[in-house]
Scaffold this motif. Structure first.
Motif, mmCIF file in Angstrom:
data_model
loop_
_atom_site.group_PDB
_atom_site.id
_atom_site.type_symbol
_atom_site.label_atom_id
_atom_site.label_comp_id
_atom_site.label_asym_id
_atom_site.label_seq_id
_atom_site.Cartn_x
_atom_site.Cartn_y
_atom_site.Cartn_z
ATOM 1 N N VAL A 134 0.745 -5.169 2.478
ATOM 2 C CA VAL A 134 1.824 -4.714 3.359
ATOM 3 C C VAL A 134 1.657 -3.215 3.568
ATOM 4 C CG1 VAL A 134 4.328 -4.519 3.600
ATOM 5 C CG2 VAL A 134 3.346 -6.468 2.352
ATOM 6 N N LEU A 168 0.854 -1.197 0.000
ATOM 7 C CA LEU A 168 0.000 0.000 0.000
ATOM 8 C C LEU A 168 0.884 1.239 0.000
ATOM 9 C CD1 LEU A 168 -2.759 -1.009 2.580
ATOM 10 C CD2 LEU A 168 -2.658 -1.443 0.144
ATOM 11 N N VAL A 172 -4.427 11.175 -1.399
ATOM 12 C CA VAL A 172 -3.834 11.818 -0.216
ATOM 13 C C VAL A 172 -3.299 10.742 0.741
ATOM 14 C CG1 VAL A 172 -5.168 13.957 -0.300
ATOM 15 C CG2 VAL A 172 -6.116 11.978 0.886
ATOM 16 N N HIS A 228 -4.015 7.402 7.237
ATOM 17 C CA HIS A 228 -3.558 6.596 8.368
ATOM 18 C C HIS A 228 -3.650 5.121 7.984
ATOM 19 C CE1 HIS A 228 -3.080 9.692 11.347
ATOM 20 N NE2 HIS A 228 -4.246 10.215 11.013
ATOM 21 N N ALA A 229 -2.751 4.317 8.584
ATOM 22 C CA ALA A 229 -2.693 2.889 8.249
ATOM 23 C C ALA A 229 -4.041 2.203 8.504
ATOM 24 C CB ALA A 229 -1.593 2.224 9.073
ATOM 25 N N ILE A 251 -0.113 -0.497 -4.669
ATOM 26 C CA ILE A 251 -1.466 -0.008 -4.933
ATOM 27 C C ILE A 251 -1.756 1.218 -4.075
ATOM 28 C CG2 ILE A 251 -2.526 -2.132 -5.757
ATOM 29 C CD1 ILE A 251 -3.681 -2.431 -2.917
ATOM 30 N N SER A 252 -2.481 2.145 -4.686
ATOM 31 C CA SER A 252 -2.856 3.376 -4.003
ATOM 32 C C SER A 252 -4.358 3.368 -3.749
ATOM 33 C CB SER A 252 -2.481 4.575 -4.878
ATOM 34 O OG SER A 252 -2.941 5.756 -4.256
ATOM 35 N N HIS A 301 3.250 5.226 11.162
ATOM 36 C CA HIS A 301 3.428 6.669 10.954
ATOM 37 C C HIS A 301 4.764 6.995 10.286
ATOM 38 C CE1 HIS A 301 5.391 5.522 14.628
ATOM 39 N NE2 HIS A 301 5.956 6.708 14.769
ATOM 40 N N ILE A 302 5.718 6.048 10.379
ATOM 41 C CA ILE A 302 7.056 6.281 9.802
ATOM 42 C C ILE A 302 7.154 5.702 8.387
ATOM 43 C CG2 ILE A 302 9.516 5.683 10.104
ATOM 44 C CD1 ILE A 302 8.989 5.644 13.138
ATOM 45 N N GLY A 303 6.308 4.737 8.084
ATOM 46 C CA GLY A 303 6.406 4.040 6.793
ATOM 47 C C GLY A 303 7.220 2.759 6.968
HETATM 48 C C1 LIG Z 1 0.638 7.425 7.752
HETATM 49 S S1 LIG Z 1 1.157 6.515 6.351
HETATM 50 C C2 LIG Z 1 2.933 6.604 6.475
HETATM 51 C C3 LIG Z 1 3.531 7.884 6.225
HETATM 52 C C4 LIG Z 1 5.043 7.845 6.218
HETATM 53 N N1 LIG Z 1 5.513 9.162 6.437
HETATM 54 C C5 LIG Z 1 5.609 7.282 4.915
HETATM 55 O O1 LIG Z 1 6.388 7.988 4.277
HETATM 56 O O2 LIG Z 1 5.340 6.153 4.517
HETATM 57 C C6 LIG Z 1 0.912 4.836 6.852
HETATM 58 C C7 LIG Z 1 0.895 3.815 5.758
HETATM 59 O O3 LIG Z 1 -0.358 3.838 5.127
HETATM 60 C C8 LIG Z 1 -0.223 3.477 3.760
HETATM 61 N N2 LIG Z 1 -0.812 4.578 2.977
HETATM 62 C C9 LIG Z 1 -0.967 5.863 3.357
HETATM 63 N N3 LIG Z 1 -1.608 6.562 2.410
HETATM 64 C C10 LIG Z 1 -1.883 5.696 1.402
HETATM 65 C C11 LIG Z 1 -2.550 5.809 0.140
HETATM 66 N N4 LIG Z 1 -3.056 6.966 -0.295
HETATM 67 N N5 LIG Z 1 -2.661 4.706 -0.630
HETATM 68 C C12 LIG Z 1 -2.169 3.517 -0.215
HETATM 69 N N6 LIG Z 1 -1.541 3.354 0.973
HETATM 70 C C13 LIG Z 1 -1.380 4.426 1.760
HETATM 71 C C14 LIG Z 1 1.243 3.232 3.489
HETATM 72 O O4 LIG Z 1 1.516 1.847 3.537
HETATM 73 C C15 LIG Z 1 1.907 3.966 4.646
HETATM 74 O O5 LIG Z 1 3.142 3.411 4.988
#
Ligand SMILES: C[S@@+](CC[C@H](N)C(=O)[O-])C[C@H]1O[C@@H](n2cnc3c(N)ncnc32)[C@H](O)[C@@H]1O
Length: 205
Positions: free
Chosen positions: A155, A130, A183, A186-187, A178-179, A159-161
């Motif tokens: 996978v 993801l 935007v 949160h996980a 996959i997206s 918050h850190i990735g």
């Molecule tokens: C809060 S985000 C992590 C942000 C972190 N700063 C980074 O650079 O990965 C938590 C997780 O959610 C997933 N995620 C967040 N936004 C997403 C999106 N638009 N599409 C797919 N996965 C996403 C990713 O796997 C990410 O590692």
């Protein structure tokens, strides 16, 4: 089978947790608890076809992996505190490479994030990472027939990735990015969106 694996970079690796400080001293265990909630809880039911892993890399004994099996869970309720108490109990167990059950459906083992993913690859799971920049899940031609569902692993990071090295590892393994949204989310919200997309795809079969 539908499975999720979260890399929990800072989450605690012993049962010595202050339940009143999940985001701080427990290393964002609040986030892990919310991912458990999103993985399993429906209104008055549980998603029995789902497995959730979190692999913790916080102090004092990293890594520790937790496994939650939807079909086996009992007495777990959706609030963060209740989930955290079950996690605390699981983390109090001595850990080895072999999975040990703590309470119904909740297991711990001393396993690495990458090794768990490799195991799934060897079991022929289709692996999705993801990521903000990927293709939509709806375009992935998933096979979701009741009698012959594709085994899928999603996978995701906290918050850190997951970090550059693990991203490279996933790329080399052929994981598909996959997206879920343009935007950053949160996980735990990502898990809800994956379930929702799969529920809709399945109902349209
Ligand atoms: C809060 S985000 C992590 C942000 C972190 N700063 C980074 O650079 O990965 C938590 C997780 O959610 C997933 N995620 C967040 N936004 C997403 C999106 N638009 N599409 C797919 N996965 C996403 C990713 O796997 C990410 O590692």
């Amino acid at each position: 089978m539908k499975e999720f694996i979260l890399k929990a970079n800072k989450s605690a690796t012993s049962g010595d947790i202050n339940i009143k400080d999940l985001p701080g001293s427990a290393g964002r265990l609040d986030l892990v608890c919310r991912c458990v909630n999103s993985s399993f809880f429906l209104s008055h039911d549980l998603r029995r076809d789902t497995v959730f892993y979190s692999v913790h890399y916080g102090e004092p004994n990293p890594p520790i992996a937790l496994k939650f099996i939807g079909d086996e869970l009992k007495r777990l309720s959706p609030d963060e505190r209740s989930i955290a108490l079950f996690i605390k109990k699981a983390l109090e167990k001595d850990s080895s490479k072999l999975w040990k059950e703590s309470t119904a459906g909740i297991y711990t083992a001393k396993q690495e994030f990458r090794d768990l993913i490799l195991e799934k690859k060897n079991e022929n799971y289709r692996i999705f990472y993801l990521h903000l920049n990927g293709k939509p899940l709806e375009e992935c031609n998933l096979k979701l027939n009741d009698d012959d569902d594709e085994d899928i692993l999603f996978v995701l990071g906290d918050h850190i990735g997951i970090g550059e090295d693990d991203e490279k590892f996933l790329d080399e393994l052929g994981a598909e990015r996959i997206s879920l949204s343009p935007v950053e989310l949160h996980a735990d919200h990502c898990i809800i969106l994956v379930h929702n997309a799969l529920d809709k795809l399945k109902n349209n079969e």
